[in-house]
Design an enzyme around this catalytic site. Structure first.
Site, PDB file in Angstrom:
ATOM      1  N   ASP A  73       0.825  -1.209   0.000  1.00 46.23           N
ATOM      2  CA  ASP A  73       0.000   0.000   0.000  1.00 46.23           C
ATOM      3  C   ASP A  73       0.861   1.261   0.000  1.00 46.23           C
ATOM      4  O   ASP A  73       0.390   2.323   0.366  1.00 46.23           O
ATOM      5  CB  ASP A  73      -0.906   0.033   1.241  1.00 46.23           C
ATOM      6  CG  ASP A  73      -2.035  -0.979   1.164  1.00 46.23           C
ATOM      7  OD1 ASP A  73      -2.582  -1.173   0.066  1.00 46.23           O
ATOM      8  OD2 ASP A  73      -2.363  -1.576   2.194  1.00 46.23           O
ATOM      9  N   SER A  74       2.128   1.159  -0.351  1.00 42.72           N
ATOM     10  CA  SER A  74       3.040   2.290  -0.221  1.00 42.72           C
ATOM     11  C   SER A  74       2.877   3.283  -1.362  1.00 42.72           C
ATOM     12  O   SER A  74       2.467   2.920  -2.473  1.00 42.72           O
ATOM     13  CB  SER A  74       4.489   1.794  -0.181  1.00 42.72           C
ATOM     14  OG  SER A  74       4.695   0.917   0.897  1.00 42.72           O
TER      15      SER A  74
END
Length: 885
Positions: A342-343
């Site tokens: 989810d970066s």
């Protein structure tokens, strides 16, 4: 030969493997208050000492990376002088009010010794438990509950890889000297604690105390973090999908190239430069000897033919082997396996920014925990001037800024793990067939000490592909890029000192595993993204499946650094990485499949939509974008859903009210939005409604790997498929599962909407207008002990899996999120300002006021100044570190 912690093993180091990703039960964890700490601590000591109900003694306290509490009360620093053996001169440490140290030293050696002393002072339990996890010594303190983890890590070879890395590191190099200095700092603090007896409670409780720190310990933690970021079991999942869904449907629904349109940060043109051989290595787990064979010219889509030609074993055997391995992984503690990506990170320059040469933002997403993986620090010496997020156990700064540049990173998500079925025969006991001849397996032996139990003997068998991980069904070995000795610290220290993009790019040539996307910005206006790491290439076959180990399908090299994904000063002045596939479908190398954890591109779509539509952006704009809750998938699908429902008619009053909420929605997953709840529930039911009948009919063995085999809107491939079918292929055969012909996207959407309204009515009650997203969706920052009194939350939260402010978790409660938020502004060379925050505090001790220091600001989306160390904090607290003892 005995390793430094006493486990008996081979003198030849080998390489590691990778566990399963963390999940946390949805329990309410009250916010910790210092006034209640003694009661909470006493209760937890009892539970962890004797066990209670389903909690084994000390079991949940010792999850990898975990920190436990100290027995010494509040550990806020006060001014003092400390004598550290090995210091070349005096160093000073200034603490700000939040516990962030600014370290001033006369040399890098003194600087990193001071950093080791600081990490040990505030994260000693975390240091020791991370080391134990990596080196297969968790059961010595955790008891029998730690044996599965120790068995897996010793089998995988994290310690062997760390030993091989240290053996291959020139001892006069900067990274070797940094590791030695860091170890001196940790050991100086250990010596003080041994003398005073002021140990963290966990050591007093178990009677097991940390041994001295060595460079190999730091390298083992480095490999453990690599494992967490890129060791995957995708080929095992593909084997089980093929057995149930069939090969054709599996590859149609989980293809190599995702079916939806995505925005790679490197759109090409690309170059095919052949392959670079893997380095010579002392690690006996190493894959194919360098230069053994070169693969075919076109590596972008490996063929299936060589798999069939060299087939070893049977499909059912492959499935049995996959089942056995996955069941072993399910027994591992949380936080050891790779989590869904989810970066985010992005940068802009030129007319896209206002009053600045460049801007950069980054928020790598990890499990959010107390304490954090990060420890904020500012480091200053004549050679180094850097500040940002350091990793506990490793010297230097991993993400941050120096006088000249700033950088952040996201996970590369390429395939780094390959499984091989070894050919064996009763006529050749103890041997395997590879490259035209029978070869002897190697063996390494370990003894695992177990607190309160009998020591466990372990023998690991090794082939040219790596460790044997199962002999159930088929003898299977694993080749993992993280097993190769790699001097990541050399890259970190090089980046910490880099002054321009060329220096940055050159430093990252030493970064091999995990593969990461490094985003860059500097005071001259340069921006870029560099994909650094091993992008392994095989000689042939289907690397997304377990492959024959006879030689035709071996890993033979990596994508050359000069051909790896890269973007530098794009013509549109913006760039972004959000774990999406970094290159387009015509990239001439294989890097992984749609099931490989590449993000489905929705966050990248939102980032590029915002960045390309704005001019004159400021740091405030970047900071606001970090907390953006726009759902790009909803923007596409909701109009189709509304049109289908409007056309069909016949809605109940409640359904009509729910439809009205969607019709007036702004596509933001805000806590006060009822439409957000309706959308999220609808999409989950839509995915389930379309795919679950197929799973049931074909008997997909979901229980073998619930994370990746189950039908879920958290599966990127299924989201991509359903998005494309809904938008452009509404009569796809997938809408007509066995026994239900004639299905369409419209009929499936209407059924899912009906179910969603029913689900929400039952769960939340009342009118649809009251179904706010915050009633369903929460975030929390749990203590790594799992103790209810020591975490933060859960509390209502914005966002979902596909928003820039992304969340990931079970039952819409997320313990994953931005682990470090940072924004930097560059106005000219050597003129930059930065702000950052992470969810937690500097201390692992819940009785300390530095335990939760940053959480209030983090929760509100506020960042704190991130100065260089030469900008001395105003607080009067100062340590003076001098030589002597």
């Amino acid at each position: 030969m005995a390793d430094q912690d006493g486990a008996v093993g081979s003198p030849t180091p080998k390489r590691p493997k990778r566990p399963a990703r963390p999940k946390h039960p949805r329990r309410f964890r009250r916010r910790f208050h210092a006034g209640g700490s003694l009661i909470v601590t006493a209760l937890l000591l009892f539970v962890l000492a004797v066990g209670y109900g389903p909690v084994p003694a000390l079991g949940s306290a010792l999850e990898p990376g975990g920190g436990v509490w100290n027995s010494g009360g509040n550990d806020v620093a006060s001014s003092k002088t400390v004598h550290l053996p090995g210091m070349n001169g005096a160093a000073t440490v200034y603490f700000d009010s939040a516990g962030v140290p600014a370290v001033h030293a006369r040399s890098d050696a003194d600087l990193f010794e001071a950093q080791g002393y600081l990490h040990a002072s505030y994260r000693l339990s975390q240091l020791d438990l991370e080391r134990r996890t990596a080196e297969g010594r968790l059961a010595e303190i955790d008891g029998p509950a730690g044996v599965p983890s120790d068995t897996f890590e010793l089998q995988s070879g994290l310690l062997r890889t760390a030993q091989a890395t240290w053996a291959a590191t020139p001892k006069d190099s900067a990274d070797a000297q940094a590791l030695v200095a860091y170890s001196r700092g940790v050991n100086a603090y250990l010596a003080q604690v041994r003398k005073s007896g002021a140990w963290p409670t966990i050591f007093l409780l178990t009677g097991v105390f940390p041994k001295d720190w060595t460079p190999i310990d730091s390298l083992a933690i480095q490999v453990l973090l690599t494992q967490n970021l890129d060791y995957s079991t995708g080929p095992l999942d593909y084997a089980l999908f093929e057995q149930s869904l069939g090969a054709e449907r599996t590859m149609a629904w989980f293809p190599v190239i995702a079916p939806n349109q995505q925005q790679p940060y490197d759109p090409g043109p690309y170059r095919n430069l052949g392959v670079s051989p893997l380095p010579a290595t002392q690690n006996a787990d190493a894959a194919v000897p360098p230069g053994a064979r070169l693969p075919a010219t076109d590596l972008s889509t490996p063929s299936d033919s060589s798999n069939a030609a060299a087939a070893v074993g049977t499909p059912s055997g492959a499935a049995a082997a996959a089942t056995d391995v996955l069941s072993k992984l399910s027994a591992l503690p949380p936080a050891q396996l790779h989590a869904f990506p989810d970066s985010n990170s992005w940068a802009a320059n030129g007319p896209a920014v206002s009053g600045a040469a460049s801007l950069l933002a980054g928020d790598p997403h990890l499990q959010t925990t107390l304490p954090s993986f990060w420890y904020e620090v500012e480091l200053s010496s004549p050679e180094t001037q850097v500040s940002g997020a350091s990793l506990v156990g490793i010297p230097g700064v991993a993400i941050g800024r120096n006088q000249w540049i700033s950088w952040s990173m996201t996970a590369g998500e390429n395939q780094s793990t390959f499984f091989y079925t070894e050919k064996q025969s009763p006529d050749h006991p103890g041997q395997y067939f590879w490259d035209g001849a029978w070869r002897d397996m190697q063996h390494v032996h370990y003894t695992i000490p177990v607190r309160g139990g009998t020591s466990v003997s372990l023998t690991v068998d090794l082939t040219v592909h790596g460790p044997i991980i199962t002999q159930t069904g088929q003898t299977t070995a694993v080749t993992w890029m993280g097993n190769y000795p790699t001097r990541l610290l050399q890259a970190i220290l090089g980046v910490d000192k880099a002054r321009d993009f060329n220096g940055f790019h050159s430093a990252l040539a030493a970064w091999h595993a995990p593969a990461l996307n490094f985003t860059y910005a500097d005071g001259t206006g340069d921006i870029g993204i560099v994909a650094a790491g091993y992008y392994a290439q095989v000689a042939g076959g289907s690397p997304w499946l377990p492959m024959p180990g006879t030689g035709q399908n071996d890993v033979v090299g990596t994508v050359p650094y000069a051909a790896a994904p890269l973007v530098h000063n794009p013509s549109n002045h913006v760039l972004a990485t959000a774990n999406q596939r970094p290159v387009g479908p015509d990239y001439p190398y294989y890097i992984g499949t749609s099931l490989n954890a590449f993000d489905n591109g929705y966050r990248a779509d939102e980032l590029y939509a915002y960045l390309t539509s704005h001019q004159g952006m400021t740091a405030a704009d970047f900071q606001a974008l970090q907390t953006d809750a726009t759902d790009v998938l909803a923007q596409q699908i909701v109009p189709k859903l509304v049109a289908s429902l409007t056309a069909s008619g016949g809605l109940t009053a409640t359904q009509q009210q729910a439809l009205s909420q969607l019709q007036s929605w702004n596509d933001k997953m805000s806590t006060d939005s009822a439409a957000a709840s309706i959308w999220a529930t609808f999409w989950s039911d839509y995915v389930s409604g379309v795919f679950q009948p197929w799973w049931d009919a074909t008997k997909v063995p979901v229980t073998k790997d619930k994370q990746d085999l189950q039908v879920s809107d958290g599966n990127p491939s299924l989201d991509e498929d359903l998005q494309v079918w809904t938008m452009s292929d509404p009569t796809n055969a997938a809408f007509s599962p066995p026994g239900h012909p004639g299905g369409t996207a419209q009929s499936a959407m209407r059924a899912a909407f009906t179910k969603a309204v029913s689900d929400l009515s039952g769960k939340l009650g009342g009118a649809p207008a009251t179904w706010q997203w915050g009633r369903l969706h929460t975030r929390e920052i749990p203590a790594l002990t799992g103790a209810p009194g020591l975490g933060y939350g859960p509390a209502p939260a914005e966002g979902d899996r596909w928003t820039v402010d992304a969340t990931e978790g079970d039952d819409w409660n997320s313990a994953f999120g931005p682990s470090w938020r940072m924004v930097t502004t560059w106005t000219a060379p050597a003129h930059g300002t930065a702000q950052a925050i992470y969810p937690g505090g500097q201390s692992e001790n819940p009785q300390s006021t530095w335990y939760q220091t940053f959480i209030a600001d983090y929760w509100a989306g506020r960042l704190r100044p991130l100065p260089l160390a030469d900008q001395r904090p105003a607080t009067p607290v100062m340590w003076t570190l001098t030589s002597g003892g």
